[in-house]
Design a protein around this motif. Sequence first.
Motif, PDB file in Angstrom:
ATOM      1  N   SER A   1     -97.127   8.171 135.202  1.00 19.91           N
ATOM      2  CA  SER A   1     -97.874   8.821 136.730  1.00 19.91           C
ATOM      3  C   SER A   1     -96.300   8.982 137.515  1.00 19.91           C
ATOM      4  CB  SER A   1     -98.085   7.440 137.808  1.00 19.91           C
ATOM      5  OG  SER A   1     -99.212   7.126 135.929  1.00 19.91           O
ATOM      6  N   ARG A   2     -97.191  10.113 138.884  1.00 19.46           N
ATOM      7  CA  ARG A   2     -96.213  10.777 139.534  1.00 19.46           C
ATOM      8  C   ARG A   2     -95.442   9.454 140.400  1.00 19.46           C
ATOM      9  NH1 ARG A   2     -96.814  15.884 143.150  1.00 19.46           N
ATOM     10  NH2 ARG A   2     -95.057  15.285 145.003  1.00 19.46           N
ATOM     11  N   GLY A   3     -94.200   9.309 141.107  1.00 22.82           N
ATOM     12  CA  GLY A   3     -93.889   8.157 141.477  1.00 22.82           C
ATOM     13  C   GLY A   3     -93.371   7.133 140.718  1.00 22.82           C
ATOM     14  N   THR A   4     -93.744   6.910 139.717  1.00 22.85           N
ATOM     15  CA  THR A   4     -93.645   5.221 138.707  1.00 22.85           C
ATOM     16  C   THR A   4     -91.584   6.124 138.451  1.00 22.85           C
ATOM     17  OG1 THR A   4     -95.874   5.514 137.735  1.00 22.85           O
ATOM     18  CG2 THR A   4     -93.874   4.355 136.370  1.00 22.85           C
ATOM     19  N   ARG A   5     -90.769   4.934 138.155  1.00 20.64           N
ATOM     20  CA  ARG A   5     -89.755   5.051 137.166  1.00 20.64           C
ATOM     21  C   ARG A   5     -89.886   4.325 136.454  1.00 20.64           C
ATOM     22  NH1 ARG A   5     -85.453   5.553 141.212  1.00 20.64           N
ATOM     23  NH2 ARG A   5     -85.928   6.106 142.689  1.00 20.64           N
ATOM     24  N   VAL A   6     -88.659   4.578 135.457  1.00 23.55           N
ATOM     25  CA  VAL A   6     -88.940   4.229 134.216  1.00 23.55           C
ATOM     26  C   VAL A   6     -87.215   3.064 134.253  1.00 23.55           C
ATOM     27  CG1 VAL A   6     -87.646   5.006 131.909  1.00 23.55           C
ATOM     28  CG2 VAL A   6     -88.609   6.602 133.947  1.00 23.55           C
ATOM     29  N   ARG A   7     -87.687   2.280 133.906  1.00 23.36           N
ATOM     30  CA  ARG A   7     -87.476   1.036 133.853  1.00 23.36           C
ATOM     31  C   ARG A   7     -86.312   0.955 132.673  1.00 23.36           C
ATOM     32  NH1 ARG A   7     -89.946  -4.656 131.462  1.00 23.36           N
ATOM     33  NH2 ARG A   7     -87.686  -5.826 131.695  1.00 23.36           N
ATOM     34  N   ARG A   8     -84.783   1.130 133.382  1.00 22.68           N
ATOM     35  CA  ARG A   8     -84.082   1.005 132.682  1.00 22.68           C
ATOM     36  C   ARG A   8     -83.828  -0.294 131.389  1.00 22.68           C
ATOM     37  NH1 ARG A   8     -80.915   5.752 134.782  1.00 22.68           N
ATOM     38  NH2 ARG A   8     -82.638   6.066 135.846  1.00 22.68           N
ATOM     39  N   SER A   9     -82.932  -0.412 130.685  1.00 24.05           N
ATOM     40  CA  SER A   9     -82.279  -1.426 129.937  1.00 24.05           C
ATOM     41  C   SER A   9     -81.502  -1.723 130.383  1.00 24.05           C
ATOM     42  CB  SER A   9     -82.831  -1.195 128.359  1.00 24.05           C
ATOM     43  OG  SER A   9     -81.657  -2.019 127.279  1.00 24.05           O
ATOM     44  N   THR A  10     -80.989  -3.327 130.401  1.00 21.20           N
ATOM     45  CA  THR A  10     -79.900  -3.535 130.639  1.00 21.20           C
ATOM     46  C   THR A  10     -79.176  -4.548 129.256  1.00 21.20           C
ATOM     47  OG1 THR A  10     -80.552  -5.486 131.644  1.00 21.20           O
ATOM     48  CG2 THR A  10     -80.336  -3.958 133.076  1.00 21.20           C
ATOM     49  N   GLU A  11     -79.682  -3.899 128.455  1.00 23.51           N
ATOM     50  CA  GLU A  11     -78.734  -4.323 126.956  1.00 23.51           C
ATOM     51  C   GLU A  11     -77.274  -4.216 126.499  1.00 23.51           C
ATOM     52  OE1 GLU A  11     -81.555  -3.796 124.155  1.00 23.51           O
ATOM     53  OE2 GLU A  11     -83.639  -5.036 124.430  1.00 23.51           O
ATOM     54  N   MET A  12     -76.867  -5.247 126.249  1.00 25.01           N
ATOM     55  CA  MET A  12     -75.616  -4.218 125.763  1.00 25.01           C
ATOM     56  C   MET A  12     -75.475  -4.587 124.395  1.00 25.01           C
ATOM     57  SD  MET A  12     -71.527  -5.895 126.810  1.00 25.01           S
ATOM     58  CE  MET A  12     -71.935  -5.544 128.719  1.00 25.01           C
ATOM     59  N   VAL A  13     -75.030  -3.470 124.053  1.00 27.14           N
ATOM     60  CA  VAL A  13     -74.280  -3.050 122.329  1.00 27.14           C
ATOM     61  C   VAL A  13     -73.059  -3.039 122.155  1.00 27.14           C
ATOM     62  CG1 VAL A  13     -74.699  -1.456 120.850  1.00 27.14           C
ATOM     63  CG2 VAL A  13     -76.840  -1.708 121.968  1.00 27.14           C
ATOM     64  N   VAL A  14     -72.948  -3.689 121.141  1.00 28.07           N
ATOM     65  CA  VAL A  14     -71.547  -4.467 120.611  1.00 28.07           C
ATOM     66  C   VAL A  14     -70.631  -3.054 119.395  1.00 28.07           C
ATOM     67  CG1 VAL A  14     -69.639  -5.515 120.100  1.00 28.07           C
ATOM     68  CG2 VAL A  14     -70.792  -5.784 122.417  1.00 28.07           C
ATOM     69  N   TRP A  15     -70.368  -2.104 119.327  1.00 24.81           N
ATOM     70  CA  TRP A  15     -69.730  -1.651 118.357  1.00 24.81           C
ATOM     71  C   TRP A  15     -68.798  -2.114 117.765  1.00 24.81           C
ATOM     72  CZ3 TRP A  15     -66.519   2.188 117.191  1.00 24.81           C
ATOM     73  CH2 TRP A  15     -65.993   2.672 116.122  1.00 24.81           C
ATOM     74  N   HIS A  16     -68.560  -2.270 115.829  1.00 23.22           N
ATOM     75  CA  HIS A  16     -67.667  -2.627 115.582  1.00 23.22           C
ATOM     76  C   HIS A  16     -67.418  -1.504 114.828  1.00 23.22           C
ATOM     77  CE1 HIS A  16     -67.283  -6.782 117.806  1.00 23.22           C
ATOM     78  NE2 HIS A  16     -68.812  -7.021 116.502  1.00 23.22           N
ATOM     79  N   PRO A  17     -66.018  -1.247 114.468  1.00 20.23           N
ATOM     80  CA  PRO A  17     -65.611  -0.099 113.521  1.00 20.23           C
ATOM     81  C   PRO A  17     -66.204  -0.939 112.256  1.00 20.23           C
ATOM     82  CG  PRO A  17     -64.443   0.006 115.522  1.00 20.23           C
ATOM     83  CD  PRO A  17     -65.267  -1.391 115.581  1.00 20.23           C
ATOM     84  N   GLY A  18     -67.093   0.192 111.324  1.00 22.15           N
ATOM     85  CA  GLY A  18     -66.678  -0.564 109.580  1.00 22.15           C
ATOM     86  C   GLY A  18     -67.600  -1.260 109.517  1.00 22.15           C
ATOM     87  N   ASP A  19     -68.204  -1.726 110.194  1.00 23.17           N
ATOM     88  CA  ASP A  19     -69.554  -2.017 110.401  1.00 23.17           C
ATOM     89  C   ASP A  19     -70.509  -1.419 109.356  1.00 23.17           C
ATOM     90  OD1 ASP A  19     -68.873  -4.342 111.534  1.00 23.17           O
ATOM     91  OD2 ASP A  19     -69.650  -4.457 113.391  1.00 23.17           O
TER      92      ASP A  19
END
Length: 144
Positions: free
Chosen positions: A126-144
Motif C-alpha cells: 500500500s502507498r506509504g508502507t515501508r518494507v520490513r527489512r531482515s536483519t538476519e546474518m548469513v555466514v558463508w563457508h567456502p566448500g560447503d
Amino acid sequence: MSAMTGPQMDRTTPVFAIAVAAELAEMHPQTLRQYDRIGLVSPQRTRGNTRRYSLRDVEQLREVGRLSAEGLSLEGIRRVLELEDRVQHLETRVRELERALSDELLNRPGRRVFAAGSEGEVFTLSRGTRVRRSTEMVVWHPGD
C-alpha cells in the motif's frame, strides 16, 4: 540575462514588413496583400495598420506557394491550411491530456507500489508502507 533584455521572440512574433516577408516567401508583395484580403494568410497589424508577418506566416506563405504549384485552388489551399492548424492544435491538446493523466496516475491515492523480497519474489504494498527489512546474518563457508 541583462536588464536590457526585451520580450522573448518565437516563430509567431510579427517582425517582418510585407516587402521582407514577400522576399522570404519568394512572392510579390501584391500576392501577400491578396492572400490577406481573402483570409488565406493574415498577418498581424501595427497600430499604424501596417502588416507585420511572423516566421510562421512566412512558412505558411511558402506552403501556399508549394500547394499552388501543385495545382490546388486557393479555396483548397485554405482548407489544407485550416486542417493542418487543427491537427497541430489537437496534437498539442493530446500532449496536455497525456501530461495531466500521467500526473494524475502518479499522484492518485492508493496507487500500487511494488517491492522485491529476498528470494526475488515481487509483492504489492500500500502507498506509504515501508518494507520490513531482515536483519538476519548469513555466514558463508567456502566448500560447503
